[in-house]
Design a protein around this motif. Structure first.
Motif, PDB file in Angstrom:
ATOM      1  N   ARG A 122     -21.576  -2.293  -5.609  1.00 46.52           N
ATOM      2  CA  ARG A 122     -21.341  -3.275  -4.560  1.00 46.52           C
ATOM      3  C   ARG A 122     -21.374  -2.553  -3.217  1.00 46.52           C
ATOM      4  NH1 ARG A 122     -15.723  -5.979  -4.542  1.00 46.52           N
ATOM      5  NH2 ARG A 122     -16.143  -6.166  -6.779  1.00 46.52           N
ATOM      6  N   ALA A 123     -22.047  -3.144  -2.248  1.00 49.87           N
ATOM      7  CA  ALA A 123     -22.086  -2.587  -0.901  1.00 49.87           C
ATOM      8  C   ALA A 123     -21.673  -3.688   0.058  1.00 49.87           C
ATOM      9  CB  ALA A 123     -23.485  -2.091  -0.569  1.00 49.87           C
ATOM     10  N   THR A 124     -21.048  -3.315   1.171  1.00 51.63           N
ATOM     11  CA  THR A 124     -20.655  -4.313   2.163  1.00 51.63           C
ATOM     12  C   THR A 124     -21.451  -4.102   3.444  1.00 51.63           C
ATOM     13  OG1 THR A 124     -18.429  -4.351   1.260  1.00 51.63           O
ATOM     14  CG2 THR A 124     -18.721  -5.313   3.439  1.00 51.63           C
ATOM     15  N   ILE A 125     -22.148  -5.157   3.856  1.00 55.82           N
ATOM     16  CA  ILE A 125     -22.899  -5.126   5.108  1.00 55.82           C
ATOM     17  C   ILE A 125     -22.067  -5.835   6.178  1.00 55.82           C
ATOM     18  CG2 ILE A 125     -25.010  -5.853   6.287  1.00 55.82           C
ATOM     19  CD1 ILE A 125     -26.325  -6.073   3.473  1.00 55.82           C
ATOM     20  N   SER A 126     -21.797  -5.146   7.293  1.00 56.33           N
ATOM     21  CA  SER A 126     -21.071  -5.770   8.410  1.00 56.33           C
ATOM     22  C   SER A 126     -22.026  -5.920   9.579  1.00 56.33           C
ATOM     23  CB  SER A 126     -19.909  -4.890   8.881  1.00 56.33           C
ATOM     24  OG  SER A 126     -19.048  -4.607   7.818  1.00 56.33           O
ATOM     25  N   GLY A 169     -28.101  -8.724  21.192  1.00 56.00           N
ATOM     26  CA  GLY A 169     -27.558  -7.398  20.875  1.00 56.00           C
ATOM     27  C   GLY A 169     -26.874  -7.458  19.523  1.00 56.00           C
ATOM     28  N   PHE A 170     -26.797  -6.303  18.833  1.00 54.70           N
ATOM     29  CA  PHE A 170     -26.122  -6.307  17.531  1.00 54.70           C
ATOM     30  C   PHE A 170     -25.561  -4.938  17.179  1.00 54.70           C
ATOM     31  CE2 PHE A 170     -30.493  -5.074  16.443  1.00 54.70           C
ATOM     32  CZ  PHE A 170     -30.292  -3.984  15.603  1.00 54.70           C
ATOM     33  N   GLU A 171     -24.609  -4.974  16.265  1.00 51.77           N
ATOM     34  CA  GLU A 171     -24.110  -3.785  15.583  1.00 51.77           C
ATOM     35  C   GLU A 171     -24.258  -4.074  14.096  1.00 51.77           C
ATOM     36  OE1 GLU A 171     -20.299  -1.161  16.674  1.00 51.77           O
ATOM     37  OE2 GLU A 171     -20.146  -3.208  17.351  1.00 51.77           O
ATOM     38  N   ALA A 172     -24.808  -3.146  13.320  1.00 49.64           N
ATOM     39  CA  ALA A 172     -24.978  -3.369  11.887  1.00 49.64           C
ATOM     40  C   ALA A 172     -24.535  -2.120  11.134  1.00 49.64           C
ATOM     41  CB  ALA A 172     -26.426  -3.687  11.548  1.00 49.64           C
ATOM     42  N   GLU A 173     -23.915  -2.329   9.997  1.00 46.74           N
ATOM     43  CA  GLU A 173     -23.335  -1.225   9.239  1.00 46.74           C
ATOM     44  C   GLU A 173     -23.403  -1.578   7.766  1.00 46.74           C
ATOM     45  OE1 GLU A 173     -19.535  -0.365  10.969  1.00 46.74           O
ATOM     46  OE2 GLU A 173     -19.070   1.146   9.482  1.00 46.74           O
ATOM     47  N   ILE A 174     -23.698  -0.600   6.925  1.00 39.78           N
ATOM     48  CA  ILE A 174     -23.615  -0.844   5.487  1.00 39.78           C
ATOM     49  C   ILE A 174     -22.873   0.295   4.822  1.00 39.78           C
ATOM     50  CG2 ILE A 174     -26.042  -0.067   5.303  1.00 39.78           C
ATOM     51  CD1 ILE A 174     -26.026  -1.565   2.542  1.00 39.78           C
ATOM     52  N   GLU A 175     -21.932  -0.075   3.951  1.00 39.52           N
ATOM     53  CA  GLU A 175     -21.172   0.916   3.191  1.00 39.52           C
ATOM     54  C   GLU A 175     -21.315   0.593   1.711  1.00 39.52           C
ATOM     55  OE1 GLU A 175     -17.022   1.377   4.227  1.00 39.52           O
ATOM     56  OE2 GLU A 175     -16.685   2.733   2.540  1.00 39.52           O
ATOM     57  N   ALA A 176     -21.890   1.531   0.955  1.00 34.89           N
ATOM     58  CA  ALA A 176     -22.104   1.326  -0.489  1.00 34.89           C
ATOM     59  C   ALA A 176     -21.073   2.134  -1.270  1.00 34.89           C
ATOM     60  CB  ALA A 176     -23.514   1.751  -0.885  1.00 34.89           C
ATOM     61  N   MET A 177     -20.252   1.454  -2.061  1.00 32.56           N
ATOM     62  CA  MET A 177     -19.209   2.131  -2.841  1.00 32.56           C
ATOM     63  C   MET A 177     -19.835   2.729  -4.092  1.00 32.56           C
ATOM     64  SD  MET A 177     -16.331  -0.752  -2.187  1.00 32.56           S
ATOM     65  CE  MET A 177     -17.658  -1.979  -2.055  1.00 32.56           C
ATOM     66  N   GLU A 178     -20.527   3.833  -3.900  1.00 35.75           N
ATOM     67  CA  GLU A 178     -21.318   4.492  -4.931  1.00 35.75           C
ATOM     68  C   GLU A 178     -20.653   4.477  -6.307  1.00 35.75           C
ATOM     69  OE1 GLU A 178     -24.051   4.465  -2.779  1.00 35.75           O
ATOM     70  OE2 GLU A 178     -24.602   6.243  -3.982  1.00 35.75           O
ATOM     71  N   SER A 179     -21.393   4.077  -7.332  1.00 37.35           N
ATOM     72  CA  SER A 179     -20.793   4.018  -8.665  1.00 37.35           C
ATOM     73  C   SER A 179     -20.755   5.388  -9.343  1.00 37.35           C
ATOM     74  CB  SER A 179     -21.547   3.015  -9.553  1.00 37.35           C
ATOM     75  OG  SER A 179     -22.873   3.434  -9.776  1.00 37.35           O
ATOM     76  N   ILE A 180     -21.437   6.375  -8.800  1.00 39.23           N
ATOM     77  CA  ILE A 180     -21.450   7.722  -9.415  1.00 39.23           C
ATOM     78  C   ILE A 180     -20.579   8.719  -8.650  1.00 39.23           C
ATOM     79  CG2 ILE A 180     -23.735   7.383 -10.440  1.00 39.23           C
ATOM     80  CD1 ILE A 180     -24.882   9.185  -8.181  1.00 39.23           C
TER      81      ILE A 180
END
Lengths: 263, 263, 263, 263
Positions: free
Chosen positions: C165-169, C239-250
């Motif tokens: 699961r990854a969260t895109i903000s 204008g935008f700010e974009a971020e993705i954090e992937a909760m790596e499964s390994i």
């Protein structure tokens, strides 16, 4: 002035309510933890300390808990939880006391193929309780992240299978004369997932863990059952609580399983 | 097999998007921090490391960040942030890099009257960034809990005044050739509340801090202004962000103030 | 008595520091949010409201922020952020004001094969700021969970591929005369992962999402680039700010990428 | 294709371990809550649903929990917890089930002097469990912030007394045929602090709450004892857990007390 510094806590309370637990919470302290086959590790802990308060006293003396923690910084708090509890009983003139420490503990992990090493931090806890003329009880807690790969997704899909990070939380009780190392408990639990997780994986390792998880699919039910069997088999363990929460990669919620047993 | 271990990250990307920051987050590592007038302190940190990625590359090599952290465990990571950044630029073949470490740092506090000492944990952070042929930039962050006592409540009430724990967060930038000790920054900021907080206070201390706060009432606006004046006066500081959040004892929400300045 | 109820906040401050932001934080309020093609939704929000404070005033009047929120409960707060800002400027006699609301917003999701529907909660935010004689600025924020499947793991492994699961903000700014629906922004962003996530998936759906993610492997770099291209193409967005954090499964840490652009 | 969509969960497990709890956690759902003397309130909840799994089955059917939650969105989930539990037992073919919902619930508060009203959000929870041929058990949980003012600090200081926000958490069990309103339970508990907290207080109110807390000093021990006495006196309550944590304004840690009783 003397009047001013009256010991209010020591005054008489007539409500007739004995308090089961009263003390301090979220106290930050450095803690010495004994490592297996290595020197001690100093960790940052959050401490909770409490006593039972007889009905006749208005209050406990909160500052004494901090004094005890301060004194133990020069001793081996984290190694002699029972010694700390005895100090609490004496200095607070109490019949029952309980302490709990939550901390991050670092263990060296070796990548499965490249054999590269790196440190991984695990959330651990020590909980001890003691009664005058009664028994000392100790509970060791560890949180172990693992990979779980879904057996159903693998079975029904033509290729691939969803997998995710899952956290296994285990608390075990064991007798005072026994010793269970954090390292050993984590190693046992880690085997119950589809694959362990590592901080440092090179490409050959990544291939290995991907294929290992695919060859070893497990529901949270499977992981929990394997943990239960391992803990039941450990002759030192007199009771446990075990929990697994998998942060499903195909949902925004978790799959979860829980078991508590007295052995 | 060789085909299998292909370096996918190194393949060409044709979307034409240069990525500003890409890397790892929430990596747990032990960190060596230099103490003022004492030996180094080993702390538990959460690390974030990233680089800028040119548009032509598909991906960065995430495992190299962990390799660098692992190598630096034997060196003085936390003391030589710039050295760590240079390593990142080299090993990831990048033009810009940034690292950030959040950690709990313990400082000995002395109670104002009894002079009893105890350790208090402060949330601190180091942030460094570096560009090839450009400047190194370092930001030191500290969070300092204090007591604030409300001037309005004191003025309008016949007795007493509401007070509460407030957290002051300050981030300061200073030049590479200067040095600001965590201990000094915290000491300066702590003076700006109605009274500092302490882990260990005996009765004579409790009387002292109660009366000191009552004699020194401050709104969040007052605390922020005093911090701004102190930071502006410090010749080493080239910019700051300051924030105070007071967990109001008469509400379930916080009073809050914020300032950011380039000096 | 009259003396007692003196307006301390209104007294003169001579430190010469204008405060950029002062107000209340973590205020819990119900908020009315306009839905696309449906009736309004009432959500639970955490609010932050602040004003700039001229150097001559000792303090702002915190209770007025709560009065304004209370009045707006009967109006359409969340729909008329600008109206709320104008009220703040008037009632606090201020030149600049800013409000921010964080809330959980529910959207109906339809499973890809079974077409079964279920509600999914997304963390969203509204941020507005307003200056007397200046411009109104509005920022819409959404957090979108997705699945990401690792291209490297797929390429180098004989079978399977790690995914998580990854969260895109994403935070976007757009002009006052334009309108971007939360539903539309989420739909656009959701397409950028390897596969969307859903609360309710039956077996046929699970097969579909597993295979879809496997056929659509993406690094955090790939996801970020696709988001950047979609946001750049949207003519309304300034204008935008974009971020993705992937909760790596390994791993026990996250892979992470970030971009900020003015368009 | 048919082979692909095999029901893996339904296959036989031979490890001989019955699982006590297995299900879903952190599922976000809207929930209908019955208000005292008013229409229902729709809140955002985090749900946890689980069943006991007999040893012979490999897994439970996780998607059915979400189907049940989805069906109940059109009914009065939150009002008929028992009905939801019966549905779970039926659809998952289980012998025992448990559900838990955590949510923010808004109640109108009236300031003590100005009589101005505002909404305050309280963290509440519903927990229900049901066994085939056994009993239904329901637990209502509320978290109530209050002010506590230290009796010792007041007694020993020439003026002032430290005070802070404290959170009281209470969970009560009562019989199926009885009803305890959230509003009533919160009102009872709120009286046990030195003073309630309010979102909106004008100057006359602030004077009132400041003086009221000063006239009503209480240790966490005092608050806990008063709660215990109130809960023991309530004939409907068959058991409770009560806890108070005071975020001390003179320390960076909390004072804390806890009690659990079967009545």
């Amino acid at each position: 002035m003397n009047k001013k510094l009256k010991d209010v806590q020591n005054s008489i309370d007539d409500r007739g309510v004995e308090i089961q637990k009263v003390g301090v919470k979220n106290v930050e302290v450095p803690l010495t933890v004994q490592r297996k086959n290595s020197e001690n590790q100093i960790v940052s802990a959050k401490a909770q300390l409490c006593v039972a308060l007889p009905q006749k006293y208005k209050g406990t003396h909160m500052s004494r808990f901090i004094e005890i923690l301060t004194e133990w910084e020069h001793k081996d708090l984290g190694i002699d939880i029972k010694g700390c509890l005895i100090d609490i009983l004496n200095k607070l003139n109490a019949q029952k006391a309980e302490v709990k420490f939550n901390f991050k503990y670092f263990i060296k992990k070796t990548a499965p193929v490249s054999k590269k090493t790196s440190l991984m931090g695990y959330d651990c806890s020590f909980k001890g309780s003691y009664k005058i003329n009664g028994n000392y009880k100790f509970v060791l807690g560890v949180k172990v992240p693992v990979t779980t790969l879904c057996p159903c997704s693998k079975e029904i899909s033509d290729f691939g299978a969803h997998n995710q990070r899952a956290t296994i939380s285990v608390h075990v009780t064991y007798n005072e004369n026994d010793m269970i190392w954090i390292e050993d408990l984590i190693e046992d639990i880690e085997k119950c997932g589809s694959c362990p997780v590592y901080p440092l994986l090179k490409r050959a390792d990544e291939k290995y863990v991907t294929e290992k998880a695919y060859n070893n699919p497990k529901f949270v039910e499977d992981v929990l059952r394997d943990i239960v069997l391992i803990l039941r088999k450990n002759k030192k363990i007199t009771g446990f609580e075990a929990e697994i929460e998998a942060m499903e990669s195909i949902h925004n919620h978790s799959a979860w399983a829980y078991q508590k047993e007295e052995l």
